[in-house]
Design a protein around this motif. Structure first.
Motif, PDB file in Angstrom:
ATOM      1  N   GLY A 242      24.908  37.888  44.602  1.00 41.40           N
ATOM      2  CA  GLY A 242      25.584  37.181  45.684  1.00 41.40           C
ATOM      3  C   GLY A 242      27.087  37.173  45.485  1.00 41.40           C
ATOM      4  O   GLY A 242      27.601  36.543  44.555  1.00 41.40           O
ATOM      5  N   TYR A 243      27.808  37.904  46.329  1.00 43.66           N
ATOM      6  CA  TYR A 243      29.264  37.885  46.281  1.00 43.66           C
ATOM      7  C   TYR A 243      29.754  37.048  47.458  1.00 43.66           C
ATOM      8  O   TYR A 243      29.630  37.447  48.612  1.00 43.66           O
ATOM      9  N   ASP A 244      30.296  35.886  47.165  1.00 40.78           N
ATOM     10  CA  ASP A 244      30.715  34.997  48.245  1.00 40.78           C
ATOM     11  C   ASP A 244      32.182  34.609  48.171  1.00 40.78           C
ATOM     12  O   ASP A 244      32.646  33.771  48.935  1.00 40.78           O
ATOM     13  N   LYS A 245      32.932  35.225  47.248  1.00 43.70           N
ATOM     14  CA  LYS A 245      34.352  34.894  47.106  1.00 43.70           C
ATOM     15  C   LYS A 245      35.148  36.164  46.814  1.00 43.70           C
ATOM     16  O   LYS A 245      34.681  37.067  46.128  1.00 43.70           O
ATOM     17  N   THR A 246      36.366  36.194  47.333  1.00 46.01           N
ATOM     18  CA  THR A 246      37.265  37.305  47.018  1.00 46.01           C
ATOM     19  C   THR A 246      38.699  36.822  47.133  1.00 46.01           C
ATOM     20  O   THR A 246      38.966  35.693  47.573  1.00 46.01           O
ATOM     21  N   LEU A 247      39.622  37.682  46.725  1.00 42.23           N
ATOM     22  CA  LEU A 247      41.044  37.401  46.818  1.00 42.23           C
ATOM     23  C   LEU A 247      41.578  38.094  48.062  1.00 42.23           C
ATOM     24  O   LEU A 247      41.173  39.206  48.375  1.00 42.23           O
ATOM     25  N   SER A 248      42.481  37.440  48.761  1.00 46.62           N
ATOM     26  CA  SER A 248      43.070  38.088  49.938  1.00 46.62           C
ATOM     27  C   SER A 248      43.718  39.400  49.539  1.00 46.62           C
ATOM     28  O   SER A 248      44.461  39.468  48.560  1.00 46.62           O
ATOM     29  N   VAL A 249      43.426  40.454  50.282  1.00 47.23           N
ATOM     30  CA  VAL A 249      44.028  41.753  49.983  1.00 47.23           C
ATOM     31  C   VAL A 249      45.535  41.724  50.241  1.00 47.23           C
ATOM     32  O   VAL A 249      46.275  42.572  49.752  1.00 47.23           O
ATOM     33  N   PHE A 250      45.994  40.700  50.963  1.00 43.88           N
ATOM     34  CA  PHE A 250      47.411  40.570  51.261  1.00 43.88           C
ATOM     35  C   PHE A 250      48.126  39.599  50.319  1.00 43.88           C
ATOM     36  O   PHE A 250      49.291  39.270  50.540  1.00 43.88           O
ATOM     37  N   ALA A 251      47.417  39.135  49.281  1.00 44.62           N
ATOM     38  CA  ALA A 251      48.015  38.171  48.355  1.00 44.62           C
ATOM     39  C   ALA A 251      49.274  38.749  47.723  1.00 44.62           C
ATOM     40  O   ALA A 251      49.280  39.892  47.249  1.00 44.62           O
ATOM     41  N   SER A 252      50.325  37.947  47.702  1.00 46.21           N
ATOM     42  CA  SER A 252      51.587  38.410  47.123  1.00 46.21           C
ATOM     43  C   SER A 252      51.511  38.380  45.604  1.00 46.21           C
ATOM     44  O   SER A 252      50.673  37.691  45.012  1.00 46.21           O
ATOM     45  N   GLU A 253      52.405  39.114  44.982  1.00 48.02           N
ATOM     46  CA  GLU A 253      52.455  39.143  43.519  1.00 48.02           C
ATOM     47  C   GLU A 253      52.731  37.754  42.966  1.00 48.02           C
ATOM     48  O   GLU A 253      52.180  37.363  41.933  1.00 48.02           O
ATOM     49  N   GLU A 254      53.548  36.976  43.672  1.00 44.35           N
ATOM     50  CA  GLU A 254      53.884  35.632  43.221  1.00 44.35           C
ATOM     51  C   GLU A 254      52.653  34.725  43.221  1.00 44.35           C
ATOM     52  O   GLU A 254      52.426  33.948  42.274  1.00 44.35           O
ATOM     53  N   ILE A 255      51.833  34.838  44.256  1.00 42.34           N
ATOM     54  CA  ILE A 255      50.624  34.015  44.343  1.00 42.34           C
ATOM     55  C   ILE A 255      49.651  34.379  43.233  1.00 42.34           C
ATOM     56  O   ILE A 255      49.080  33.502  42.571  1.00 42.34           O
ATOM     57  N   VAL A 256      49.459  35.677  43.023  1.00 42.92           N
ATOM     58  CA  VAL A 256      48.522  36.125  41.996  1.00 42.92           C
ATOM     59  C   VAL A 256      48.982  35.678  40.608  1.00 42.92           C
ATOM     60  O   VAL A 256      48.181  35.249  39.777  1.00 42.92           O
ATOM     61  N   GLU A 257      50.277  35.749  40.349  1.00 40.13           N
ATOM     62  CA  GLU A 257      50.809  35.309  39.058  1.00 40.13           C
ATOM     63  C   GLU A 257      50.573  33.816  38.867  1.00 40.13           C
ATOM     64  O   GLU A 257      50.287  33.353  37.758  1.00 40.13           O
ATOM     65  N   GLU A 258      50.687  33.051  39.946  1.00 40.92           N
ATOM     66  CA  GLU A 258      50.438  31.614  39.854  1.00 40.92           C
ATOM     67  C   GLU A 258      48.969  31.329  39.574  1.00 40.92           C
ATOM     68  O   GLU A 258      48.623  30.407  38.817  1.00 40.92           O
ATOM     69  N   VAL A 259      48.084  32.113  40.175  1.00 37.65           N
ATOM     70  CA  VAL A 259      46.643  31.971  39.893  1.00 37.65           C
ATOM     71  C   VAL A 259      46.389  32.190  38.414  1.00 37.65           C
ATOM     72  O   VAL A 259      45.708  31.397  37.748  1.00 37.65           O
ATOM     73  N   LYS A 260      46.918  33.274  37.871  1.00 33.97           N
ATOM     74  CA  LYS A 260      46.702  33.585  36.455  1.00 33.97           C
ATOM     75  C   LYS A 260      47.283  32.493  35.560  1.00 33.97           C
ATOM     76  O   LYS A 260      46.662  32.091  34.571  1.00 33.97           O
ATOM     77  N   ARG A 261      48.470  32.030  35.898  1.00 33.40           N
ATOM     78  CA  ARG A 261      49.112  30.997  35.079  1.00 33.40           C
ATOM     79  C   ARG A 261      48.248  29.749  34.992  1.00 33.40           C
ATOM     80  O   ARG A 261      48.035  29.186  33.913  1.00 33.40           O
ATOM     81  N   ARG A 262      47.737  29.320  36.126  1.00 31.83           N
ATOM     82  CA  ARG A 262      46.933  28.092  36.147  1.00 31.83           C
ATOM     83  C   ARG A 262      45.597  28.271  35.441  1.00 31.83           C
ATOM     84  O   ARG A 262      45.116  27.357  34.783  1.00 31.83           O
ATOM     85  N   LEU A 263      44.994  29.442  35.599  1.00 31.38           N
ATOM     86  CA  LEU A 263      43.702  29.664  34.950  1.00 31.38           C
ATOM     87  C   LEU A 263      43.828  29.658  33.432  1.00 31.38           C
ATOM     88  O   LEU A 263      42.914  29.230  32.721  1.00 31.38           O
ATOM     89  N   PHE A 264      44.942  30.122  32.919  1.00 32.19           N
ATOM     90  CA  PHE A 264      45.138  30.198  31.473  1.00 32.19           C
ATOM     91  C   PHE A 264      45.733  28.921  30.880  1.00 32.19           C
ATOM     92  O   PHE A 264      45.779  28.778  29.667  1.00 32.19           O
ATOM     93  N   ASP A 265      46.180  28.023  31.734  1.00 36.43           N
ATOM     94  CA  ASP A 265      46.827  26.799  31.257  1.00 36.43           C
ATOM     95  C   ASP A 265      45.783  25.781  30.804  1.00 36.43           C
ATOM     96  O   ASP A 265      45.040  25.229  31.621  1.00 36.43           O
ATOM     97  N   ILE A 266      45.725  25.523  29.496  1.00 33.28           N
ATOM     98  CA  ILE A 266      44.710  24.601  28.950  1.00 33.28           C
ATOM     99  C   ILE A 266      45.022  23.156  29.317  1.00 33.28           C
ATOM    100  O   ILE A 266      44.168  22.267  29.153  1.00 33.28           O
ATOM    101  N   ASN A 267      46.218  22.892  29.806  1.00 31.24           N
ATOM    102  CA  ASN A 267      46.594  21.532  30.177  1.00 31.24           C
ATOM    103  C   ASN A 267      46.195  21.184  31.607  1.00 31.24           C
ATOM    104  O   ASN A 267      46.371  20.044  32.041  1.00 31.24           O
ATOM    105  N   ILE A 268      45.682  22.181  32.333  1.00 33.50           N
ATOM    106  CA  ILE A 268      45.212  21.941  33.704  1.00 33.50           C
ATOM    107  C   ILE A 268      43.695  21.863  33.682  1.00 33.50           C
ATOM    108  O   ILE A 268      43.009  22.764  33.183  1.00 33.50           O
ATOM    109  N   GLY A 269      43.156  20.772  34.202  1.00 37.84           N
ATOM    110  CA  GLY A 269      41.714  20.558  34.191  1.00 37.84           C
ATOM    111  C   GLY A 269      40.984  21.476  35.158  1.00 37.84           C
ATOM    112  O   GLY A 269      41.581  22.026  36.087  1.00 37.84           O
TER     113      GLY A 269
END
Length: 324
Positions: free
Chosen positions: A281-308
Motif C-alpha cells: 500500500g503506497y498512500d504517501k508521496t512527496l510533491s514532485v514540485f517540492a523546492s530544494e529548501e522544503i526538502v532540506e527542511e524535511v531532512k533537518r527535522r527528521l534528523f533532529d533528535i530534539n524534535i518529537g
C-alpha cells in the motif's frame, strides 16, 4: 541540319520549361500537412529504476502513438542539471518526463486530467504532472544474519529517510551512501541491513533466494512523472494525447523496466523479482514540485533528535501528498 536540330532542341526546352512552370506543384503546406507536428520530449532519470532504459521505453511508446497521430515525438535524455540550465535559458520542450528535483517545471506545466498515483503532481486541486511508472523502497537482510548496522541507498533526489520514518525504522545511526556503494557494502558485509529500492532486487537476481526482502509500505518518491510544457496550442493537443496514450496502452510493458505500472491491470504478478511490491500500500508521496529548501527542511527535522515524533508527523502533513 545542325541548325534544324538546334532549333528543335530549343523549342523542346521551351516546352519543358513552360510545362514545369504551369504544372500543379505539390503543396507541402496543404491542410493535410499543416497539422503534422514534431514534438520534443525530454526524459530525466532522477532515481534508479529497475533494469531497462526509461528513455528507450518512451521512444517505443512514441513510435506506436505516431502510427495513429499526425506527429513525430523526439525523445531526448537529459540530466537534471542540464535540463534546468536549458529551461533557465528559455529553452523548453513540449513534454518532460521527470521526478523530484525538477520543481521549476511547475511554472511551465499545463493542466492535465487527474490520474492514478499522481497526487505528487497536484497543486490547489489541479494536476500538472501525471505519474506513469513508479518503484518502492525495500529492506534487505541476508537470511540467517542478525545485522547490527544499516546502510541506506541515497540518490541525489530520493528521500528514503522519509520511507524509514513512516515504517518506524531508526536511521539516526545509518550510513547513507550512493546506490551502488550502499549495495556493495551490504552485499559483501553480512553485518549490514540495506534500505534500498527495487533496483537492488535486480542486483541480487542470481542470489535472490539467499535474502529476505521486506517492502516498505506507505511512502514512495520513486515516481516518474510527465508534464506537458509546450506553449504552442496545436502541439499541446498532441502532447496531451500522448500523455493519455502513455497512461493507457503505454502501460502494458512497464514491468519490463523493473518498475510498476499505475494501471494495476498491467502489473504482471509472474514477475517474481518485483512481484512483492505489487500489493504494497503506497498512500504517501512527496510533491514532485517540492523546492530544494522544503526538502532540506524535511531532512533537518527528521534528523533532529530534539524534535518529537508528533511534531515531525504534523510538519510532514503539510509536505506529504496523499495517494489515496
Amino acid at each position: 541540319m545542325k541548325t534544324a536540330t538546334t532549333i528543335a532542341v530549343s523549342v523542346l526546352s521551351a516546352v519543358i520549361i513552360c510545362v514545369a512552370i504551369f504544372l500543379p506543384i505539390k503543396d507541402y503546406n496543404s491542410a493535410n500537412s499543416q497539422n503534422y507536428e514534431v514534438l520534443t520530449l525530454w526524459h530525466i532519470d532522477s532515481f534508479e529504476g529497475g533494469v531497462g532504459s526509461r528513455a528507450s521505453y518512451l521512444r517505443k511508446v512514441a513510435e506506436q502513438f505516431e502510427k495513429s497521430e499526425n506527429c513525430l515525438i523526439t525523445v531526448v535524455s537529459e540530466t537534471t542539471d542540464d535540463a534546468l540550465e536549458k529551461i533557465r535559458s528559455g529553452l523548453v520542450p513540449d513534454l518532460i518526463s521527470y521526478s523530484v528535483g525538477m520543481g521549476e517545471v511547475f511554472s511551465l506545466a499545463n493542466q492535465l486530467k487527474s490520474s492514478p498515483m499522481s497526487a505528487g503532481g497536484e497543486f490547489d486541486g489541479k494536476f500538472f504532472a501525471a505519474c506513469w511508472a513508479f518503484g518502492g523502497y525495500v529492506k534487505m537482510i541476508k537470511k540467517g544474519s542478525m545485522p547490527q548496522k544499516t546502510v541506506i541507498s541515497k540518490g541525489l533526489y530520493t528521500y528514503p529517510e522519509i520511507a524509514c520514518y513512516y515504517n518506524n525504522i531508526d536511521f539516526s545511526a545509518a550510513e547513507f551512501l550512493s546506490p551502488q556503494r550502499a549495495f556493495d557494502l551490504f552485499r559483501y558485509n553480512g553485518d549490514y541491513a540495506l534500505i534500498g529500492t527495487q533496483r537492488d532486487i535486480y542486483r541480487l537476481k542470481r542470489f535472490i533466494d539467499d535474502y529476505e526482502i521486506t517492502p516498505l509500505s506507505g511512502f514512495t518518491d520513486l515516481m516518474q512523472y510527465i508534464s506537458v510544457t509546450s506553449s504552442d496550442e496545436n502541439k499541446k493537443i498532441f502532447a496531451q494525447k500522448f500523455v493519455d496514450y502513455l497512461l493507457s496502452d503505454g502501460q502494458k510493458n512497464i514491468n519490463d523496466l523493473g518498475l510498476m505500472s499505475v494501471d494495476k491491470n498491467c502489473n504482471n504478478a509472474d514477475n517474481g523479482l518485483i512481484g512483492a511490491l505489487f500489493d504494497v500500500g503506497y498512500d504517501k508521496t512527496l510533491s514532485v514540485f517540492a523546492s530544494e529548501e522544503i526538502v532540506e527542511e524535511v531532512k533537518r527535522r527528521l534528523f533532529d533528535i530534539n524534535i518529537g515524533q508528533e511534531e515531525k508527523t504534523e510538519f510532514l502533513k503539510n509536505i506529504i501528498k496523499s495517494l489515496k
